[in-house]
Design a protein around this motif. Structure first.
Motif, PDB file in Angstrom:
ATOM      1  N   GLY A   2      63.743 -24.072 -56.184  1.00  0.00           N
ATOM      2  CA  GLY A   2      64.638 -22.944 -56.345  1.00  0.00           C
ATOM      3  C   GLY A   2      66.074 -23.285 -56.038  1.00  0.00           C
ATOM      4  O   GLY A   2      66.446 -24.451 -55.886  1.00  0.00           O
ATOM      5  N   ASN A   3      66.878 -22.241 -55.937  1.00  0.00           N
ATOM      6  CA  ASN A   3      68.290 -22.405 -55.598  1.00  0.00           C
ATOM      7  C   ASN A   3      68.443 -22.496 -54.089  1.00  0.00           C
ATOM      8  O   ASN A   3      67.761 -21.780 -53.348  1.00  0.00           O
ATOM      9  CB  ASN A   3      69.100 -21.212 -56.136  1.00  0.00           C
ATOM     10  N   PHE A   4      69.347 -23.329 -53.667  1.00  0.00           N
ATOM     11  CA  PHE A   4      69.621 -23.492 -52.244  1.00  0.00           C
ATOM     12  C   PHE A   4      71.112 -23.350 -52.003  1.00  0.00           C
ATOM     13  O   PHE A   4      71.935 -23.775 -52.823  1.00  0.00           O
ATOM     14  CB  PHE A   4      69.132 -24.862 -51.749  1.00  0.00           C
ATOM     15  N   SER A   5      71.443 -22.771 -50.878  1.00  0.00           N
ATOM     16  CA  SER A   5      72.843 -22.580 -50.533  1.00  0.00           C
ATOM     17  C   SER A   5      73.422 -23.842 -49.905  1.00  0.00           C
ATOM     18  O   SER A   5      72.689 -24.735 -49.467  1.00  0.00           O
ATOM     19  CB  SER A   5      72.982 -21.412 -49.547  1.00  0.00           C
ATOM     20  N   TYR A   6      74.709 -23.868 -49.841  1.00  0.00           N
ATOM     21  CA  TYR A   6      75.413 -24.973 -49.177  1.00  0.00           C
ATOM     22  C   TYR A   6      75.002 -25.040 -47.710  1.00  0.00           C
ATOM     23  O   TYR A   6      74.783 -26.120 -47.168  1.00  0.00           O
ATOM     24  CB  TYR A   6      76.918 -24.754 -49.331  1.00  0.00           C
ATOM     25  N   ILE A  15      65.731 -28.457 -47.453  1.00  0.00           N
ATOM     26  CA  ILE A  15      65.968 -29.525 -48.427  1.00  0.00           C
ATOM     27  C   ILE A  15      66.741 -30.640 -47.736  1.00  0.00           C
ATOM     28  O   ILE A  15      67.734 -30.405 -47.064  1.00  0.00           O
ATOM     29  CB  ILE A  15      66.728 -29.013 -49.662  1.00  0.00           C
ATOM     30  N   ARG A  16      66.205 -31.852 -47.882  1.00  0.00           N
ATOM     31  CA  ARG A  16      66.872 -32.994 -47.259  1.00  0.00           C
ATOM     32  C   ARG A  16      66.309 -34.283 -47.838  1.00  0.00           C
ATOM     33  O   ARG A  16      65.344 -34.272 -48.571  1.00  0.00           O
ATOM     34  CB  ARG A  16      66.693 -32.979 -45.751  1.00  0.00           C
ATOM     35  N   GLY A  17      66.927 -35.360 -47.442  1.00  0.00           N
ATOM     36  CA  GLY A  17      66.421 -36.668 -47.829  1.00  0.00           C
ATOM     37  C   GLY A  17      66.915 -37.125 -49.182  1.00  0.00           C
ATOM     38  O   GLY A  17      67.911 -36.642 -49.709  1.00  0.00           O
ATOM     39  N   GLU A  18      66.190 -38.066 -49.707  1.00  0.00           N
ATOM     40  CA  GLU A  18      66.526 -38.656 -50.994  1.00  0.00           C
ATOM     41  C   GLU A  18      66.234 -37.670 -52.120  1.00  0.00           C
ATOM     42  O   GLU A  18      65.240 -36.968 -52.097  1.00  0.00           O
ATOM     43  CB  GLU A  18      65.700 -39.922 -51.217  1.00  0.00           C
ATOM     44  N   PHE A  19      67.104 -37.654 -53.076  1.00  0.00           N
ATOM     45  CA  PHE A  19      66.853 -36.841 -54.250  1.00  0.00           C
ATOM     46  C   PHE A  19      67.584 -37.465 -55.429  1.00  0.00           C
ATOM     47  O   PHE A  19      68.511 -38.246 -55.259  1.00  0.00           O
ATOM     48  CB  PHE A  19      67.280 -35.382 -54.045  1.00  0.00           C
ATOM     49  N   ILE A  20      67.103 -37.147 -56.599  1.00  0.00           N
ATOM     50  CA  ILE A  20      67.755 -37.621 -57.813  1.00  0.00           C
ATOM     51  C   ILE A  20      68.503 -36.440 -58.407  1.00  0.00           C
ATOM     52  O   ILE A  20      67.896 -35.471 -58.857  1.00  0.00           O
ATOM     53  CB  ILE A  20      66.738 -38.178 -58.822  1.00  0.00           C
ATOM     54  N   PRO A  21      69.808 -36.485 -58.363  1.00  0.00           N
ATOM     55  CA  PRO A  21      70.593 -35.355 -58.873  1.00  0.00           C
ATOM     56  C   PRO A  21      70.791 -35.437 -60.386  1.00  0.00           C
ATOM     57  O   PRO A  21      70.949 -36.510 -60.955  1.00  0.00           O
ATOM     58  CB  PRO A  21      71.931 -35.516 -58.155  1.00  0.00           C
ATOM     59  N   LYS A  57      63.815 -29.028 -57.278  1.00  0.00           N
ATOM     60  CA  LYS A  57      62.434 -28.906 -57.714  1.00  0.00           C
ATOM     61  C   LYS A  57      61.621 -29.884 -56.870  1.00  0.00           C
ATOM     62  O   LYS A  57      61.962 -31.051 -56.769  1.00  0.00           O
ATOM     63  CB  LYS A  57      62.333 -29.254 -59.189  1.00  0.00           C
ATOM     64  N   ASP A  58      60.565 -29.389 -56.255  1.00  0.00           N
ATOM     65  CA  ASP A  58      59.718 -30.204 -55.382  1.00  0.00           C
ATOM     66  C   ASP A  58      58.722 -30.977 -56.239  1.00  0.00           C
ATOM     67  O   ASP A  58      57.592 -30.551 -56.442  1.00  0.00           O
ATOM     68  CB  ASP A  58      59.000 -29.320 -54.368  1.00  0.00           C
ATOM     69  N   GLU A  59      59.190 -32.097 -56.742  1.00  0.00           N
ATOM     70  CA  GLU A  59      58.358 -32.897 -57.629  1.00  0.00           C
ATOM     71  C   GLU A  59      58.688 -34.376 -57.407  1.00  0.00           C
ATOM     72  O   GLU A  59      59.855 -34.752 -57.353  1.00  0.00           O
ATOM     73  CB  GLU A  59      58.669 -32.513 -59.078  1.00  0.00           C
TER      74      GLU A  59
END
Length: 174
Positions: A2-6, A15-21, A57-59
């Protein structure tokens, strides 16, 4: 998902850690990476997420190996990078201080301040590093801040060697 705020991004809980933007091209036309930052993409992502928001997205979409010898983060503790890490963390702390204070994220900001102090000692900015450690103690990082502050009086070499010993001990934990 979903959407997350600043604020949620800075909290590093949901939400944290590595992610692919995935970022729209228009964003990069306005907001470019500062190529002078060494391994410090959080500086850029904070600005982007503050301005545009975040959808996650948690994938699982990639596998990440912490063992690879070519990882950029392996260079973080290379003495040739201490000065750059210190200046980058100090700039980050200054740039985002009001955001952490606005959202009452003392512990998270205390961690940043501790890192400024940590790299400050390693780059021989002892007086400034101690000020950051004191400030980190006031932001919820008391035990580590006090320990590092006290250890800084023994100098850069002792501080670094103690860090290496503690790192080895931590690896031996069961």
């Amino acid at each position: 998902e979903g959407n997350f705020s600043y604020k949620e991004w800075l909290e590093q809980k949901k939400i944290r850690g590595e992610f692919i933007p995935l970022v729209r091209r228009e964003v990069f036309e306005k907001d470019l990476f500062d190529e002078n930052r060494v391994c410090f993409e959080s500086f850029f992502w904070n600005k982007i997420i503050k301005k545009y928001g975040l959808y996650a997205k948690d994938e699982i979409c990639r596998l990440y190996s912490f063992q690879d010898s070519n990882r950029v983060s392996k260079e973080l503790m290379n003495p040739k990078n201490f000065e750059k890490r210190y200046s980058d963390y100090a700039l980050y702390a200054k740039e985002f201080e009001t955001d952490y204070e606005k959202y009452n994220l003392n512990k998270q900001y205390g961690t940043i301040l501790f890192r400024v102090g940590f790299y400050g000692v390693l780059s021989n900015h002892l007086k400034e590093a101690r000020l950051y450690f004191k400030k980190s103690m006031r932001h919820g990082y008391f035990i580590f801040g006090l320990f590092a502050f006290s250890l800084s009086f023994f100098g850069q070499k002792t501080f670094y060697n103690t860090y290496l010993i503690l790192k080895k001990i931590k690896r031996m934990e069961i």
